[in-house]
Enzyme design. Sequence first.
Site, PDB file in Angstrom:
ATOM      1  N   ASP A  69       0.783  -1.287  -0.039  1.00  0.00           N
ATOM      2  CA  ASP A  69      -0.060  -0.066   0.159  1.00  0.00           C
ATOM      3  C   ASP A  69       1.053   1.200   0.077  1.00  0.00           C
ATOM      4  OD1 ASP A  69      -1.699   2.116   0.564  1.00  0.00           O
ATOM      5  OD2 ASP A  69      -2.809   1.065   1.995  1.00  0.00           O
ATOM      6  N   SER A 148       0.784  15.379 -13.017  1.00  0.00           N
ATOM      7  CA  SER A 148      -0.404  15.344 -14.038  1.00  0.00           C
ATOM      8  C   SER A 148      -0.495  16.718 -14.481  1.00  0.00           C
ATOM      9  CB  SER A 148      -1.767  14.970 -13.028  1.00  0.00           C
ATOM     10  OG  SER A 148      -2.756  15.608 -13.794  1.00  0.00           O
ATOM     11  N   TYR A 161      -6.760  17.586  -5.825  1.00  0.00           N
ATOM     12  CA  TYR A 161      -5.835  16.724  -6.552  1.00  0.00           C
ATOM     13  C   TYR A 161      -4.812  17.512  -7.467  1.00  0.00           C
ATOM     14  CZ  TYR A 161      -4.653  13.585 -10.543  1.00  0.00           C
ATOM     15  OH  TYR A 161      -4.167  12.750 -11.521  1.00  0.00           O
ATOM     16  N   LYS A 165      -0.613  17.147  -6.846  1.00  0.00           N
ATOM     17  CA  LYS A 165       0.469  16.802  -8.069  1.00  0.00           C
ATOM     18  C   LYS A 165       1.174  17.969  -8.163  1.00  0.00           C
ATOM     19  CE  LYS A 165      -1.594  13.009  -9.200  1.00  0.00           C
ATOM     20  NZ  LYS A 165      -0.695  11.791  -9.379  1.00  0.00           N
TER      21      LYS A 165
HETATM   22  N1  LIG Z   1      -4.950   8.099 -16.676  1.00  0.00           N
HETATM   23  C1  LIG Z   1      -4.645   9.349 -16.767  1.00  0.00           C
HETATM   24  O1  LIG Z   1      -5.283  10.077 -17.726  1.00  0.00           O
HETATM   25  C2  LIG Z   1      -3.991  10.118 -15.928  1.00  0.00           C
HETATM   26  C3  LIG Z   1      -3.939  11.454 -16.356  1.00  0.00           C
HETATM   27  C4  LIG Z   1      -2.982  12.240 -15.262  1.00  0.00           C
HETATM   28  C5  LIG Z   1      -2.326  11.730 -14.339  1.00  0.00           C
HETATM   29  N2  LIG Z   1      -2.439  10.534 -14.040  1.00  0.00           N
HETATM   30  C6  LIG Z   1      -1.912   9.619 -12.703  1.00  0.00           C
HETATM   31  O2  LIG Z   1      -1.281   8.521 -13.214  1.00  0.00           O
HETATM   32  C7  LIG Z   1      -1.125   7.611 -12.132  1.00  0.00           C
HETATM   33  C8  LIG Z   1      -1.633   6.603 -12.345  1.00  0.00           C
HETATM   34  O3  LIG Z   1      -2.775   6.423 -12.960  1.00  0.00           O
HETATM   35  P1  LIG Z   1      -3.522   5.231 -13.842  1.00  0.00           P
HETATM   36  O4  LIG Z   1      -4.271   5.953 -14.683  1.00  0.00           O
HETATM   37  O5  LIG Z   1      -2.464   4.297 -14.221  1.00  0.00           O
HETATM   38  O6  LIG Z   1      -4.475   4.427 -12.721  1.00  0.00           O
HETATM   39  P2  LIG Z   1      -4.920   2.875 -12.677  1.00  0.00           P
HETATM   40  O7  LIG Z   1      -6.339   3.121 -11.811  1.00  0.00           O
HETATM   41  O8  LIG Z   1      -5.057   2.436 -14.173  1.00  0.00           O
HETATM   42  O9  LIG Z   1      -3.911   2.101 -12.113  1.00  0.00           O
HETATM   43  C9  LIG Z   1      -3.427   2.659 -10.680  1.00  0.00           C
HETATM   44  C10 LIG Z   1      -2.858   1.398  -9.872  1.00  0.00           C
HETATM   45  O10 LIG Z   1      -2.248   1.746  -8.627  1.00  0.00           O
HETATM   46  C11 LIG Z   1      -2.825   0.868  -7.762  1.00  0.00           C
HETATM   47  N3  LIG Z   1      -3.035   1.579  -6.268  1.00  0.00           N
HETATM   48  C12 LIG Z   1      -3.922   2.411  -6.181  1.00  0.00           C
HETATM   49  N4  LIG Z   1      -3.809   2.961  -4.804  1.00  0.00           N
HETATM   50  C13 LIG Z   1      -2.736   2.207  -4.484  1.00  0.00           C
HETATM   51  C14 LIG Z   1      -2.123   2.216  -3.153  1.00  0.00           C
HETATM   52  N5  LIG Z   1      -2.404   2.849  -2.282  1.00  0.00           N
HETATM   53  N6  LIG Z   1      -1.037   1.480  -2.888  1.00  0.00           N
HETATM   54  C15 LIG Z   1      -0.649   0.581  -3.908  1.00  0.00           C
HETATM   55  N7  LIG Z   1      -1.227   0.489  -5.179  1.00  0.00           N
HETATM   56  C16 LIG Z   1      -2.260   1.378  -5.298  1.00  0.00           C
HETATM   57  C17 LIG Z   1      -4.099   0.250  -8.449  1.00  0.00           C
HETATM   58  O11 LIG Z   1      -4.371  -0.978  -7.537  1.00  0.00           O
HETATM   59  C18 LIG Z   1      -3.707   0.122  -9.729  1.00  0.00           C
HETATM   60  O12 LIG Z   1      -3.124  -0.885 -10.094  1.00  0.00           O
HETATM   61  C19 LIG Z   1      -2.120   8.481 -11.122  1.00  0.00           C
HETATM   62  O13 LIG Z   1      -1.212   9.118  -9.861  1.00  0.00           O
HETATM   63  C20 LIG Z   1      -2.627   9.395 -11.542  1.00  0.00           C
HETATM   64  O14 LIG Z   1      -3.311  10.547 -10.703  1.00  0.00           O
HETATM   65  C21 LIG Z   1      -3.426   9.766 -14.674  1.00  0.00           C
END
Ligand SMILES: NC(=O)c1ccc[n+]([C@@H]2O[C@H](COP(=O)([O-])OP(=O)(O)OC[C@H]3O[C@@H](n4cnc5c(N)ncnc54)[C@H](O)[C@@H]3O)[C@@H](O)[C@H]2O)c1
Length: 268
Positions: A69, A148, A161, A165
């Site tokens: 976690d 982000s 949020y 970031k």
């Molecule tokens: N997808 C987008 O468009 C986007 C845009 C800007 C920023 N982000 C950032 O990218 C990062 C990843 O996002 P994503 O889209 O790949 O998300 P996702 O939900 O596809 O993957 C996130 C992963 O992190 C794991 N996770 C969540 N909370 C956790 C915790 N407390 N401990 C351990 N694992 C944990 C989840 O189980 C999952 O496998 C995030 O920080 C998000 O803010 C994403």
Amino acid sequence: MTDYRKLFDLTGKTAVVLGAASGIGKSSAEALASLGARVLCADRTQEGAEATAIAIREQGGSAAAAGCDAADRAAVEALAAKALRELQRIDIAVTTPGLNIRKTILDYTEEDLDRVINLNVKGTVWFFQAFGRIMVKQQGGSLIACSSVRAVTIEPGLAVYGSTKAAIGLLVKGFASEVGRSGVRVNAIAPSIAETALTGPFKQRPDIYDLYAGHTVFNRWSSADEVATAVAYLASDAASYVSGSTLFVDGGWTAVDGPPTGLTQLAR
Ligand SMILES: NC(=O)c1ccc[n+]([C@@H]2O[C@H](COP(=O)([O-])OP(=O)(O)OC[C@H]3O[C@@H](n4cnc5c(N)ncnc54)[C@H](O)[C@@H]3O)[C@@H](O)[C@H]2O)c1
């Protein structure tokens, strides 16, 4: 001449990816492994991390899995210790988990605030501490966090949020300044709209999905893989002079502010 291909090659390197069960973390683990690194895939959902590790091994890569976690300091410390035991050295450490509770400031509860800050800000600090300490000791390594476009540009409901970031951007700069003389690099990636489990619900809303796509210069969402290639670059020796940076992988989201097709017709 410099062997440029070799600079991108991660053969012989070791990596930990936290958040490896899904999205950008999963693709990052796959990218690092496909470039030659031995990867420890970690996630809150251990089965998810295991699935990514299995997929990597099926493709001929080297990967193991662990549960962790990212918001739990002791768990992150334990992950770093496990990684060091299993990999002997940690060249690359990537953390992607982030939480977005989409509410206006007027609606935010203390519990909401704590949850977002605990994972996004404190979790990043715990990760930098646990893995940074090891990298300082071994006199080298690359740390990569996940920011982000919301660190610099905002919409209603994303202020908290976005603030976390933005904090990651300064944590990256600060830690880069503290560990650079030990050969450790610290950077972040900043996606805009990547198709992942996190953003899956937007797919059910074509109006919003298309509106967001229109904010990019390509008029499309990215795949998680297109973000993972930036992670792979920052992880590699090709980025040996890059530290304290947030690399925007945003399809031009932050470059443009105005009607997507411009007003050239009108101006004529
Ligand atoms: N997808 C987008 O468009 C986007 C845009 C800007 C920023 N982000 C950032 O990218 C990062 C990843 O996002 P994503 O889209 O790949 O998300 P996702 O939900 O596809 O993957 C996130 C992963 O992190 C794991 N996770 C969540 N909370 C956790 C915790 N407390 N401990 C351990 N694992 C944990 C989840 O189980 C999952 O496998 C995030 O920080 C998000 O803010 C994403």
